[in-house]
Every structure is written in C-alpha cells, then in structure tokens.
Design an enzyme around this catalytic site. Structure first.
Site, short mmCIF file in Angstrom:
data_model
loop_
_atom_site.label_atom_id
_atom_site.label_comp_id
_atom_site.label_asym_id
_atom_site.label_seq_id
_atom_site.Cartn_x
_atom_site.Cartn_y
_atom_site.Cartn_z
N GLU A 24 0.82 -1.22 0.00
CA GLU A 24 0.00 0.00 0.00
C GLU A 24 0.85 1.27 0.00
OE1 GLU A 24 -1.32 1.81 3.49
OE2 GLU A 24 -1.31 -0.07 4.63
N LYS A 85 -6.06 10.23 1.45
CA LYS A 85 -6.19 8.81 1.82
C LYS A 85 -7.37 8.23 1.07
CE LYS A 85 -6.19 7.28 6.28
NZ LYS A 85 -6.36 7.37 7.75
N LYS A 162 -4.09 -2.22 14.46
CA LYS A 162 -3.25 -1.25 15.19
C LYS A 162 -3.71 -1.18 16.64
CE LYS A 162 -3.33 1.87 11.64
NZ LYS A 162 -3.14 1.27 10.34
N1 PSU Z 1 -0.31 0.05 8.69
C1 PSU Z 1 0.67 0.80 9.30
N2 PSU Z 1 0.52 2.16 9.24
C2 PSU Z 1 -0.53 2.78 8.60
C3 PSU Z 1 -1.53 1.97 7.96
C4 PSU Z 1 -1.36 0.61 8.04
O1 PSU Z 1 1.60 0.26 9.85
O2 PSU Z 1 -0.61 4.02 8.58
C5 PSU Z 1 -2.69 2.65 7.24
C6 PSU Z 1 -3.36 1.70 6.25
O3 PSU Z 1 -3.42 2.36 5.02
C7 PSU Z 1 -4.75 1.48 6.82
C8 PSU Z 1 -4.99 2.81 7.44
O4 PSU Z 1 -5.68 1.16 5.83
O5 PSU Z 1 -3.75 3.05 8.12
C9 PSU Z 1 -6.21 2.83 8.37
O6 PSU Z 1 -6.67 4.13 8.43
P1 PSU Z 1 -8.09 4.45 9.14
O7 PSU Z 1 -7.88 4.08 10.57
O8 PSU Z 1 -8.29 5.93 8.93
O9 PSU Z 1 -9.10 3.60 8.44
#
Ligand code: PSU
Ligand code: MN
Length: 299
Positions: A24, A85, A162
């Site tokens: 990604e 994003k 996360k």
């Molecule tokens: N993995 C990481 N760091 C990141 C991401 C994934 O180690 O920043 C990104 C990915 O693109 C994932 C996004 O889809 O964070 C999730 O964002 P949100 O919580 O706004 O959906």
C-alpha cells in the site's frame, strides 16, 4: 478497468506467472515520517523480491491507478503534503474526471485490496490494519479496512490491528463479517507493536504453504472476503502492551477525528516512545512483505 497502469516489472510478472504481492501507499504518505517512508517502501519491495515474488506498490496518481511504482513516484508520495487517503468511498473520485481536485491518492488497505483484485493480485502486505476505534459509541469510526476484508478476496498479511484501536471490538467485527483471522506462528492475535493482545485467533498456521492452502480453500467456498494473516512483530523490537497503553492513554483524548485520527496517533506515539514504536512499525512492515512474498510464491 480503464485508468490502470502496470509497471514493467509487474507486467512481466503477470505474463510469467510469477507471484505478486501488493503493497500500500498510505504507509508512505501518512503512516511513516520522511525519509523513513522511502527507505521502508524500498526495503519492503526488496523483501518481496528476496522471497522470489514481485512487489506491486499501489497508488492513484493523476487519475491513474498505478500497479507498481517507480522511484520518482515513491518520492512524490513521500514528500507531497495533502495526499488524499483513498478507500472504497473516494476511490471512484480519484479515478474520475474529478481527479484534478485530488491528483495524488494514497491507497489504504481498502483501496489497495480493490485495485490489487482488479490487477489479479491475490496477496497483500501492510503493517497494522485499521479497525474499530476506541470511542466508537460516540464517533462510529470503524475503518473501511474491515468492510473490505469482508468482501474482497485478497489475502492480507499484517501484524494485527493497530493497537491504538479497540481490539476486542475489532475482533468481534471481523468475526461478524466473516473474516478468517489466522495467527502466523502464534495463537493470540498480535497487536501491531506488541506481539499479543490476549485475544485468540481463529486458527494458527506455521508455513507459507499452509497459508496458501487456506487461501485456496476460501476461494473454493465462493463466499467472498478473505483471510487475515497476523504475523507478530519480531521479538527484539516488540513493546509490551502495558507500556503502549500508557502512551495511548496519555494522548488519545487529544486525537482528531476521522481520517486524520490514525496518522496523528502514530506520529504522536512515535514521539512519546522515543522512536520505539516507529522502529517496530518499520521492521514489521518489511517482515510482513517478506512473508507475503513467500505466500505468493507458494500460491
Ligand atoms: N499500517 C501501518 N501504518 C498505517 C496503515 C497501516 O503500519 O498508517 C494505514 C493503512 O493504510 C490502513 C490505514 O488502511 O492506516 C487505516 O486508516 P483508518 O484508521 O483511517 O481507516
Ligand atoms: Mn476512520
């Protein structure tokens, strides 16, 4: 699909039948600071090649879905401010006549899975997936990553959701929408910078060949959606969950809402941890890319 462009390396892998791994680009634009974002992008691609597969880093640039980026593309994503994003909800806009308003789109897990699927790529590696945010009762903030995992058949290798998220609710959601959560060499769902969360995975595997067999078994079922392979961060960079909780509790009330929440929290905790969270984040991305390469080769 129109507006899709393959790099020379990816185009060759497709005609040769070499295994491909999607990577990604939100990690580059929002997930990691400059210049680590560039070195990790390069090292993750190298890890895929070391595992005898071909990397395809994905982004939307000037209205075109790029499957496989050149060095100049990575540099542009890594250094431009206000990269958008992209997930399922705004991907159409970035690929339409409205692209002039958003010339540079970084693909999150969601948009990367969609474009990987269009490109015929079956395996994708990232760091930590998005999920149900803490405070969801107020915000209703649930990452589009979870919806995508439920619908799009691209296997995702990560180090768990996360740890800034509400992990029990994230696992519940994954179960509800039918995502198969697999521990790679572990029985508990890893928690990104931490190796475990106290939450059981659905099943455990220990080799890329076993993962490949599971991916094929899910395909045969014809139920859509995918398998989430959770590969814990390497032991020497892992952080214990109590320490991490202290950092999160110290800043989560100040976090912005919406798409800005995750990048803000990652950057804030990198500061609070004196770079420990960043060191773990960088290595786990590279290691996940290597594992995804081995899985793609086994497929
Ligand atoms: N993995 C990481 N760091 C990141 C991401 C994934 O180690 O920043 C990104 C990915 O693109 C994932 C996004 O889809 O964070 C999730 O964002 P949100 O919580 O706004 O959906
Ligand atoms: Mn969100």
């Amino acid at each position: 699909m129109q507006n899709i462009q393959f790099s020379v390396e990816v185009g060759k892998a497709k005609s040769d039948g070499t295994g491909l791994v999607a990577l990604e680009s939100t990690l580059i634009s929002h997930g990691l600071p400059y210049p680590d974002n560039i070195t990790v992008a390069i090292d993750a691609e190298a890890a895929v090649r070391n595992a005898r597969s071909v990397p395809a880093t994905i982004a939307v640039m000037d209205g075109v879905a790029k499957i496989g980026l050149e060095a100049a593309d990575v540099e542009r994503l890594a250094t431009t401010v206000n990269v958008v994003k992209l997930s399922r909800h705004n991907l159409t806009l970035a690929l339409s006549a409205l692209a002039g308003a958003l010339p540079l789109g970084a693909t999150t897990v969601s948009a990367t899975m969609i474009l990987a699927h269009q490109a015929g790529i079956r395996v994708f590696a990232t760091g930590g997936i998005g999920g149900v945010h803490r405070g969801v009762n107020e915000s209703m903030d649930i990452s589009a990553d979870l919806f995508e995992l439920a619908h799009t058949p691209v296997a995702v290798v990560c180090s768990g959701p996360k740890v800034i998220l509400d992990l029990p609710r994230t696992k519940e959601y994954l179960e509800t929408v039918g995502v198969t959560v697999i521990g790679y060499g572990c029985d508990e769902m890893p928690a990104f910078w931490a190796r475990s969360s106290g939450i059981a995975v659905d099943g455990r595997v220990d080799t890329p060949a076993e993962v490949a067999a599971l991916i094929n078994a899910r395909k045969d079922l014809k139920i859509g959606g995918t398998i989430l392979i959770c590969n814990p961060v390497t032991e020497n960079l892992a952080i214990d969950i109590e320490t991490i909780e202290g950092w999160i509790e110290g800043c989560i009330d100040a976090a912005p809402t919406g798409a800005a929440a995750t990048p803000w929290l990652l950057a804030e905790i990198a500061k609070r941890s004196d770079g420990r969270s960043l060191a773990a984040n960088k290595q786990l991305i590279i290691d996940n890319a290597g594992l995804a390469g081995a899985i793609a080769a086994a497929l």
